[in-house]
Design an enzyme around this catalytic site. Structure first.
Site, PDB file in Angstrom:
ATOM      1  N   LYS A  51       0.850  21.193  30.462  1.00 17.82           N
ATOM      2  CA  LYS A  51       2.148  20.542  30.222  1.00 17.82           C
ATOM      3  C   LYS A  51       3.007  21.274  29.192  1.00 17.82           C
ATOM      4  CE  LYS A  51       2.000  16.553  32.639  1.00 17.82           C
ATOM      5  NZ  LYS A  51       3.072  16.033  33.501  1.00 17.82           N
ATOM      6  N   SER A  76       1.830   9.220  29.096  1.00 18.01           N
ATOM      7  CA  SER A  76       0.525   8.666  28.703  1.00 18.01           C
ATOM      8  C   SER A  76      -0.294   9.660  27.902  1.00 18.01           C
ATOM      9  CB  SER A  76      -0.259   8.244  29.947  1.00 18.01           C
ATOM     10  OG  SER A  76      -0.510   9.370  30.773  1.00 18.01           O
TER      11      SER A  76
END
Length: 316
Positions: A51, A76
């Site tokens: 990410k 999350s």
């Protein structure tokens, strides 16, 4: 439209802030599936997940005035860490909305980068409501976890590296949640080696992408119950359109199959990975007759694991 040039530019832009992660192989697993598997280890990446690629590219695409107001997102875990890391690197504030049931290891990491964490109920409307309130109050720049061309372009740099490292690969497999990595991988494969087929693995307990892939519209999962906590989001119109054009197929795997693949990686490869990132391996094992003799790249997406959950995963 995300271009080849945009992916190349993003790669150069983020290189100083990321690791060029290794590609590992394992002869025991190869023998088991009857194919050659090449694992792109984003579990060794900065913040412990791929990410950072998309998050950093999006952050570096902002103007100094935008950066000064801070960055915001809802996530999350791994995208939350990416934005928190990017904010710290760029010397600005981060406002991160996280579901109250987010893994503690990911919450602690986000806080460790100096971000302000705002908890919300574990559903999409609650995330968006909390995020919109923060943006209205602070003027921070919202960087979506996957529904953002800047993010997708950054994620595409992972397969670009994989193809450079292993030019002979014929197939690439990723997990699919919101579709940022899968759509970026599909575009990257298309531009840098068009003959590559791209597939995804998805948990039966979060099976929205396969329904969307078949119907052509964004669908919700019939039920949500999986240890692959990084794959709980649904596709966006943006990611779905790319996936339907460039992805060959999506395969579902059960919780038992995910756990078996997770155990296999831990016992044979001796590396720490999250349940979400072994979903593609579980799919290759389940459908190994389809992939016999092929050279397959698998992106191991992250390694941010709550160690307290080990007993739950391996107690059967």
């Amino acid at each position: 439209m995300i271009t080849k040039a945009a992916i190349e530019k993003a790669h150069e832009k983020i290189k100083p802030f990321i690791h060029h992660t290794p590609v590992l192989t394992n002869s025991s697993i190869n023998e088991m599936v009857g194919a050659e598997l090449f694992f792109k280890c984003e579990n060794f990446q900065k913040i412990g997940a791929f990410k950072i690629r998309g998050g950093m590219n999006a952050a570096l695409s902002l103007s100094p005035e935008q950066i000064a107001k801070g960055l915001a997102t809802h996530s999350s875990g791994n995208h939350a860490q990416a934005i928190a890391f990017a904010s710290k690197t760029l010397g600005t504030k981060a406002f991160i909305v996280m579901p109250e049931n987010s893994p503690a290891v990911k919450v602690n990491a986000v806080k460790g980068y100096g971000a302000q964490v705002i908890f919300c109920a574990p559903n999409q409307p609650a995330r968006e409501e909390a995020l919109n309130k923060i943006v209205a109050e602070t003027g921070a720049e919202f960087i979506h976890p996957y529904d953002d061309d800047r993010v997708i372009t950054g994620q595409a740099t992972c397969v670009k590296e994989l193809i450079t490292t292993v030019p002979t690969i014929e197939i690439v497999f990723t997990p699919v949640g919101g579709g940022g990595l899968l759509s970026g991988t599909a575009l990257g494969a298309h531009y840098f080696k068009p003959t590559i087929q791209v597939y995804a693995g998805e948990p039966e307990g979060a099976a929205d992408a396969i329904l969307s892939f078949k119907s052509g519209k964004v669908e919700k999962a019939p039920y949500v119950n999986t240890i692959a906590d990084g794959l709980l989001t649904t596709l966006s119109e943006r990611t779905l359109s790319i996936i339907r054009e460039y992805v060959t197929d999506i395969f579902l795997v059960s919780e038992a199959e995910i756990k078996a693949a997770l155990r296999l990686v831990y016992e044979r490869m001796k590396i720490v990975v999250e349940p979400s990132c072994v979903v593609p391996l579980a799919a290759v094992i389940k459908y190994k007759e389809l992939f016999k003799g092929k050279k397959i790249g698998i992106i191991l997406t992250g390694g941010n694991v709550d160690l307290k959950k080990f007993a739950d995963w391996f107690n059967d």
